[in-house]
Design a protein around this motif. Structure first.
Motif, PDB file in Angstrom:
ATOM      1  N   MET A   1       0.832  -1.205   0.000  1.00 35.82           N
ATOM      2  CA  MET A   1       0.000   0.000   0.000  1.00 35.82           C
ATOM      3  C   MET A   1       0.862   1.248   0.000  1.00 35.82           C
ATOM      4  N   GLY A   2       0.291   2.317  -0.533  1.00 30.92           N
ATOM      5  CA  GLY A   2       1.032   3.572  -0.565  1.00 30.92           C
ATOM      6  C   GLY A   2       0.121   4.759  -0.359  1.00 30.92           C
ATOM      7  N   TRP A   3       0.729   5.872   0.002  1.00 28.97           N
ATOM      8  CA  TRP A   3       0.022   7.147   0.116  1.00 28.97           C
ATOM      9  C   TRP A   3       0.682   8.158  -0.825  1.00 28.97           C
ATOM     10  N   PHE A   4      -0.152   8.891  -1.523  1.00 30.94           N
ATOM     11  CA  PHE A   4       0.280   9.946  -2.422  1.00 30.94           C
ATOM     12  C   PHE A   4      -0.541  11.197  -2.110  1.00 30.94           C
ATOM     13  N   ARG A   5      -0.101  12.314  -2.639  1.00 28.56           N
ATOM     14  CA  ARG A   5      -0.897  13.527  -2.533  1.00 28.56           C
ATOM     15  C   ARG A   5      -0.745  14.344  -3.811  1.00 28.56           C
ATOM     16  N   GLN A   6      -1.734  15.189  -4.034  1.00 33.11           N
ATOM     17  CA  GLN A   6      -1.691  16.072  -5.199  1.00 33.11           C
ATOM     18  C   GLN A   6      -2.241  17.425  -4.819  1.00 33.11           C
ATOM     19  N   ALA A   7      -1.399  18.424  -4.940  1.00 37.74           N
ATOM     20  CA  ALA A   7      -1.801  19.800  -4.674  1.00 37.74           C
ATOM     21  C   ALA A   7      -2.260  20.439  -5.977  1.00 37.74           C
TER      22      ALA A   7
ATOM     23  N   ALA B   1      -3.377  19.490   0.244  1.00 37.68           N
ATOM     24  CA  ALA B   1      -3.485  18.680  -0.972  1.00 37.68           C
ATOM     25  C   ALA B   1      -4.617  17.680  -0.797  1.00 37.68           C
ATOM     26  N   ILE B   2      -4.910  16.983  -1.874  1.00 36.69           N
ATOM     27  CA  ILE B   2      -5.772  15.804  -1.788  1.00 36.69           C
ATOM     28  C   ILE B   2      -4.854  14.610  -1.575  1.00 36.69           C
ATOM     29  N   TYR B   3      -5.172  13.815  -0.580  1.00 39.03           N
ATOM     30  CA  TYR B   3      -4.349  12.663  -0.226  1.00 39.03           C
ATOM     31  C   TYR B   3      -5.030  11.388  -0.702  1.00 39.03           C
TER      32      TYR B   3
ATOM     33  N   GLY C   1      -2.484  22.197  -9.287  1.00 41.20           N
ATOM     34  CA  GLY C   1      -1.477  22.608 -10.242  1.00 41.20           C
ATOM     35  C   GLY C   1      -0.180  21.844 -10.180  1.00 41.20           C
ATOM     36  N   LYS C   2      -0.132  20.817  -9.330  1.00 34.58           N
ATOM     37  CA  LYS C   2       1.094  20.037  -9.186  1.00 34.58           C
ATOM     38  C   LYS C   2       0.840  18.577  -9.532  1.00 34.58           C
ATOM     39  N   GLU C   3       1.927  17.857  -9.792  1.00 34.28           N
ATOM     40  CA  GLU C   3       1.821  16.436 -10.082  1.00 34.28           C
ATOM     41  C   GLU C   3       1.593  15.640  -8.796  1.00 34.28           C
ATOM     42  N   ARG C   4       1.080  14.444  -8.986  1.00 36.92           N
ATOM     43  CA  ARG C   4       0.876  13.576  -7.846  1.00 36.92           C
ATOM     44  C   ARG C   4       2.232  13.197  -7.251  1.00 36.92           C
ATOM     45  N   GLU C   5       2.318  13.264  -5.929  1.00 37.08           N
ATOM     46  CA  GLU C   5       3.583  13.088  -5.230  1.00 37.08           C
ATOM     47  C   GLU C   5       3.527  11.878  -4.308  1.00 37.08           C
ATOM     48  N   PHE C   6       4.531  11.044  -4.386  1.00 38.70           N
ATOM     49  CA  PHE C   6       4.631   9.896  -3.488  1.00 38.70           C
ATOM     50  C   PHE C   6       5.018  10.359  -2.096  1.00 38.70           C
ATOM     51  N   LEU C   7       4.409   9.746  -1.085  1.00 35.70           N
ATOM     52  CA  LEU C   7       4.718  10.072   0.301  1.00 35.70           C
ATOM     53  C   LEU C   7       5.326   8.885   1.047  1.00 35.70           C
TER      54      LEU C   7
ATOM     55  N   THR D   1       7.541  -2.414  -1.515  1.00 34.57           N
ATOM     56  CA  THR D   1       7.211  -0.999  -1.564  1.00 34.57           C
ATOM     57  C   THR D   1       7.726  -0.389  -2.872  1.00 34.57           C
ATOM     58  N   ARG D   2       6.908   0.503  -3.445  1.00 34.29           N
ATOM     59  CA  ARG D   2       7.283   1.174  -4.691  1.00 34.29           C
ATOM     60  C   ARG D   2       6.874   2.651  -4.597  1.00 34.29           C
ATOM     61  N   PRO D   3       7.703   3.566  -5.098  1.00 35.22           N
ATOM     62  CA  PRO D   3       7.379   4.974  -5.022  1.00 35.22           C
ATOM     63  C   PRO D   3       6.656   5.548  -6.237  1.00 35.22           C
ATOM     64  N   SER D   4       6.539   4.773  -7.292  1.00 37.58           N
ATOM     65  CA  SER D   4       5.938   5.308  -8.514  1.00 37.58           C
ATOM     66  C   SER D   4       4.444   5.021  -8.560  1.00 37.58           C
ATOM     67  N   SER D   5       3.680   6.043  -8.911  1.00 34.51           N
ATOM     68  CA  SER D   5       2.233   5.860  -8.984  1.00 34.51           C
ATOM     69  C   SER D   5       1.837   4.850 -10.041  1.00 34.51           C
ATOM     70  N   THR D   6       2.660   4.677 -11.051  1.00 37.83           N
ATOM     71  CA  THR D   6       2.328   3.735 -12.122  1.00 37.83           C
ATOM     72  C   THR D   6       2.435   2.278 -11.668  1.00 37.83           C
ATOM     73  N   ASP D   7       3.041   2.052 -10.533  1.00 37.71           N
ATOM     74  CA  ASP D   7       3.155   0.690 -10.003  1.00 37.71           C
ATOM     75  C   ASP D   7       1.918   0.258  -9.229  1.00 37.71           C
ATOM     76  N   TYR D   8       0.973   1.163  -9.032  1.00 34.86           N
ATOM     77  CA  TYR D   8      -0.205   0.865  -8.227  1.00 34.86           C
ATOM     78  C   TYR D   8      -1.417   0.591  -9.103  1.00 34.86           C
ATOM     79  N   ASP D   9      -2.170  -0.415  -8.689  1.00 35.63           N
ATOM     80  CA  ASP D   9      -3.306  -0.877  -9.474  1.00 35.63           C
ATOM     81  C   ASP D   9      -4.631  -0.276  -9.034  1.00 35.63           C
ATOM     82  N   TYR D  10      -4.717   0.091  -7.776  1.00 39.83           N
ATOM     83  CA  TYR D  10      -5.996   0.538  -7.215  1.00 39.83           C
ATOM     84  C   TYR D  10      -5.801   1.853  -6.486  1.00 39.83           C
ATOM     85  N   TRP D  11      -6.813   2.725  -6.593  1.00 42.74           N
ATOM     86  CA  TRP D  11      -6.749   4.052  -5.990  1.00 42.74           C
ATOM     87  C   TRP D  11      -8.054   4.384  -5.296  1.00 42.74           C
TER      88      TRP D  11
END
Length: 123
Positions: A34-40, A91-93, A42-48, A103-113
């Motif tokens: 599992m992972g957590w990301f956020r997006q502010a 941001a939206i988390y 005007g900005k790209e989605r950011e790995f946390l 564990t992976r930091p890239s959003s493209t590695d995740y299947d479900y959101w």
């Protein structure tokens, strides 16, 4: 198919702490990393942060020391505790899950959101 629902967001003041939760519908939740990301705006989605199926964790340098990811496989839930919140944390988390075990930091590695939860930090 895995359904993820985040909760715990809201309006807080700078310096406060907040714990986000992400409930998963998967019967085999413990088999997902599992992972957590956020997006502010005007900005790209950011790995946390990310957590493996056995609890190994990985953090982005930008938040290391201020956030803690954890999971409770008995409750099919992953958490993100954030301390010393700053206005730039606004941001939206999003919670994300992947069928791999590590564990992976890239959003493209995740299947479900999840749909995301808004966090707003006032100065």
């Amino acid at each position: 198919q895995v359904h993820l629902v985040e909760s715990g967001g809201g309006l807080v003041q700078a310096g406060d702490s907040l714990r986000l939760s992400c409930a998963a519908s998967a019967r085999t939740f413990s088999h997902y990393a599992m992972g957590w990301f956020r997006q502010a705006p005007g900005k790209e989605r950011e790995f946390l942060a990310a957590i493996s199926w056995i609890g190994n964790t990985y953090y982005a340098d930008s938040v290391k020391g201020r956030v803690t990811i954890s999971r409770d496989n008995t409750k099919n839930t992953v958490y993100l505790l954030m301390n010393s919140l700053k206005p730039e944390d606004t941001a939206i988390y999003y919670c994300a899950g992947r069928t791999g075990l590590d564990t992976r930091p890239s959003s493209t590695d995740y299947d479900y959101w999840g749909q995301g939860t808004q966090v707003t930090v006032s100065a």
